[in-house]
Scaffold this active site. Structure first.
Site, PDB file in Angstrom:
ATOM      1  N   GLU A 160      51.044  36.940 -16.422  1.00 29.17           N
ATOM      2  CA  GLU A 160      51.228  36.081 -15.247  1.00 29.17           C
ATOM      3  C   GLU A 160      50.333  36.510 -14.086  1.00 29.17           C
ATOM      4  O   GLU A 160      50.796  36.810 -12.981  1.00 29.17           O
ATOM      5  CB  GLU A 160      52.692  36.078 -14.818  1.00 29.17           C
ATOM      6  CG  GLU A 160      53.627  35.432 -15.819  1.00 29.17           C
ATOM      7  CD  GLU A 160      55.062  35.342 -15.345  1.00 29.17           C
ATOM      8  OE1 GLU A 160      55.813  34.518 -15.880  1.00 29.17           O
ATOM      9  OE2 GLU A 160      55.433  36.113 -14.427  1.00 29.17           O
ATOM     10  N   GLU A 319      57.133  32.084 -22.428  1.00 32.08           N
ATOM     11  CA  GLU A 319      58.406  32.426 -21.799  1.00 32.08           C
ATOM     12  C   GLU A 319      59.133  31.163 -21.359  1.00 32.08           C
ATOM     13  O   GLU A 319      58.525  30.241 -20.815  1.00 32.08           O
ATOM     14  CB  GLU A 319      58.212  33.305 -20.551  1.00 32.08           C
ATOM     15  CG  GLU A 319      57.709  34.700 -20.785  1.00 32.08           C
ATOM     16  CD  GLU A 319      57.615  35.488 -19.479  1.00 32.08           C
ATOM     17  OE1 GLU A 319      58.343  35.139 -18.518  1.00 32.08           O
ATOM     18  OE2 GLU A 319      56.816  36.439 -19.412  1.00 32.08           O
TER      19      GLU A 319
END
Length: 691
Positions: A160, A319
């Protein structure tokens, strides 16, 4: 630069390709006597892949140059022998304390010059040569150690990027920003022109005078050109760091595909993921649900855009959550059925992998209340039972041939542009209540209300290959995009444009002569002023339209309409405001095509009310069923159409009755009638049929 060839993680030796299923696994949080139970529960749930080592730098390199791979070797071996593949992380997401203590110069600084101290994650600056040296040393050590490991099927590079360190205002960043500007513009005069530095005496004589948009005093206004370019630079700086990690790993393990997890959501505009997508072997995304009535629609919108960024190649949901997250003010749980439904929505939109954060819910640390596949309650829990149900569903769909299919192209494309969003974030605009990102979502939802599941496509994508295209508050339009718009409509395309589109070019220089200057000739209207709408002392907070819709936040003052344009709706207001009777919705003939213009932000409700007439005027056919708005329909098919799947999702909190066109394959919260020609989909339910 060319887009990287799409490469997908391959199954372990002796296994068939399946839909990848699993999640982030953090065995270093647990004693080893838990590991065997983890493997048992994974196999029971149908898990076939886990991501390992994402935040394990301190455990892998325990002190400078001292590596401990023994524990990681043991868990990877356990997983692999159980038939569970490993997506191995570069482990660089957060540096260990020994590194930041020895080299505090790697820590990023905020716009006031304050240092981000260690204590959370991503406390590093992407432009730090010192941090890059240490990170790449770890990457090479990881790659050398695992280059021949048969259980590692992909690299999970970083994590991320930009989630916490998107902007850095340090001197390292300043020098890198100067180099970026030199590469982009060539001369300082070109920078001055792009940033409009003649205003407020901001002219620069040399690249050394370029500084990041640091603190300039409360209530002051940053140069919008500089601010826009700094956002571009920040995305590029993080991308350059990712590329350095990727290349270090690829040099040693050329056979393994590499990815990094994006954060694509309706409001997730941290980095330009349409640009980043060229640099990964396969697109991965992290998505977390929006609580409330927009839950399913926002998820479907984000998944559609992920598919658009991936150019319809298979993509990886790296995710999502089984239930509640931990980082909102109030962390709502998922309703019954939503775990399975949400995962299958991503799958319907082109994902060939469904993974969660995380496998086992942490008992300590900042994310201990974030849901997981195995919750605090353990195996005897509804969450884990749903995890097992989903695993069985994915295996069933793989058996039926889903892996060879892709998301079927819609007839309508909704265009999204990261840089238009960044430009609308400036603090000196007609209204601070308008941002680009909200309008594409409103159009996506309104189209779904007409039974049309649109594709969400980046502005640089192939939107001009669709029957109809929506440009929703696309604030920045450069000359090349304007030319594409003209050619598309002139060749017979059907265009829908909403307020705040085509206002400025790529430098955020306003197109002169009246809005929307970039494509004014195409839409056939000329706007002289904006009419912001907000509660105030005697100022209007909305404008009614003659068709029953209502404009909020912003409307356009249209002063002239082309002879080739037709007015479909007008504003209704008190005469003294100057808006009463002005055009609100128009359709213009341009070449062989037509362009509709909506001169206000109508929201999902107003757009849904206006779309039937608009689409009819443009000649776009929509489903005729009156209840089509209750069900989101998504299709996946292979090129031969031998395998064609229809996913039906209930968008409401009431039962939805649907016709069953083919053979039911997977269902959740669905009641099939005795004849199996119709079905009742319960709230949060989904039905998958094979035609």
């Amino acid at each position: 630069m060319a887009r990287r060839e799409h490469r997908w993680p391959q199954p372990l030796a002796g296994q068939q390709a399946r839909i990848w299923y699993g999640g982030d696994y953090n065995p270093d949080q647990w004693p080893e006597d838990v590991w065997d139970d983890d493997v048992r529960l994974m196999k029971k749930a149908g898990v076939n892949l886990v991501s390992v080592g994402i935040f394990s730098w301190a455990r892998i390199e325990t002190s400078e140059g001292v590596f401990d791979f023994d524990w990681l070797d043991r868990i990877i071996d356990k997983l692999g022998k159980a038939g569970i593949a490993v997506d191995l992380a570069s482990a660089t997401a957060s540096p260990p304390m020994w590194l930041t203590q020895a080299h505090p110069e790697v820590l990023w600084k905020d716009y006031r010059g304050d240092v981000c101290n260690p204590g959370a994650r991503q406390h590093w600056r992407p432009t730090s040569p010192v941090f890059r040296e240490y990170a790449l040393k770890l990457c090479r050590a990881m790659a050398e150690h695992y280059k021949d490991n048969p259980y590692v099927v992909a690299w999970h590079v970083g994590n991320e990027y930009g989630c916490h360190n998107r902007f850095d205002y340090s001197d390292d960043a300043m020098r890198a920003f100067q180099d970026w500007c030199r590469a982009r513009y060539g001369t300082i005069d070109a920078v001055n022109d792009a940033w409009g530095t003649a205003f407020w005496s901001q002219r620069m004589n040399d690249f050394s005078e370029i500084v990041p948009p640091r603190f300039i005093g409360d209530g002051n206004f940053m140069n919008p050109g500089k601010l826009l370019d700094f956002k571009r630079f920040s995305s590029d700086a993080l991308k350059a760091f990712y590329e350095a990690e990727r290349d270090a790993l690829a040099e040693i393990t050329p056979g393994l595909p590499l990815t990094t997890n994006f954060m694509i959501s309706a409001g997730g505009t941290c980095l330009d993921y349409a640009d980043w997508a060229d640099e990964v072997d396969f697109v991965s995304n992290d998505h977390y649900f929006t609580p409330g009535e927009a839950h399913l629609d926002e998820l479907a919108y984000a998944a559609s855009f992920t598919d658009g960024v991936a150019r319809k190649d298979p993509w990886f949901l790296m995710e999502n959550s089984t239930s509640a997250v931990n980082w909102r003010e109030v962390n709502f749980r998922k309703e019954p059925g939503q775990l399975v439904r949400d995962a299958l929505t991503h799958l319907a939109m082109g994902a060939n992998a469904i993974c969660f954060f995380q496998w086992r819910q942490s008992k300590a640390g900042a994310e201990k209340f974030h849901s997981a596949m195995v919750p605090h309650a353990g195996e005897d829990s509804q969450v884990y039972r749903d995890v097992c149900e989903l695993g069985a569903d994915l295996n069933k769909l793989a058996d039926e041939g889903l892996l060879g299919t892709k998301l079927v192209k819609s007839k309508v494309a909704v265009v999204f542009d990261y840089q238009s969003q960044w430009a609308t974030e400036h603090t000196a605009t007609p209204t601070q209540h308008v941002r680009h990102w909200t309008e594409p979502l409103a159009w996506f939802r309104a189209l779904a209300d007409q039974g049309v599941t649109a594709d969400v496509v980046p502005v640089g994508g192939a939107w001009d290959e669709y029957e109809a295209v929506v440009l929703p508050s696309l604030y920045l339009i450069d000359e090349a995009t304007a030319r594409r718009v003209r050619e598309y409509v002139a060749d017979g395309g059907k265009l829908l444009v909403s307020s705040y589109t085509g206002i400025s070019d790529e430098r955020d220089h306003v197109w002169l002569g009246g809005y929307p200057g970039a494509i004014r000739d195409v839409v056939g209207v000329r706007i002289e002023e904006f009419a912001p709408l907000a509660e105030g002392d005697g100022t209007p907070d909305h404008l009614d339209l003659s068709n029953g819709a209502v404009a909020h936040d912003l409307a356009d003052v249209i002063t002239s309409v082309a002879d080739t344009a037709k007015v479909l709706a007008t504003f209704r207001d008190d005469p003294w405001t100057g808006m009463d009777g002005r055009p609100a919705i128009t359709v213009n003939e341009y070449g062989d095509g037509k362009a509709a213009y909506v001169a206000g932000l109508l929201g999902r409700e107003g757009l849904a009310l206006s779309l039937p007439q608009l689409l009819d005027e443009l000649g776009v056919d929509t489903p005729m069923e009156t209840d089509c708005a209750d069900v989101l329909r998504v299709e996946r098919a292979d090129e031969s159409d031998e395998n064609h799947f229809v996913f039906l999702f209930n968008r409401t909190h009431a039962d939805a009755v649907v016709d069953v066109e083919g053979e039911p394959v997977v269902s959740s919260l669905v009641h099939l009638t005795m004849s199996e020609h119709s079905a009742v989909i319960k709230p949060n339910g989904v039905l998958v049929v094979k035609l």
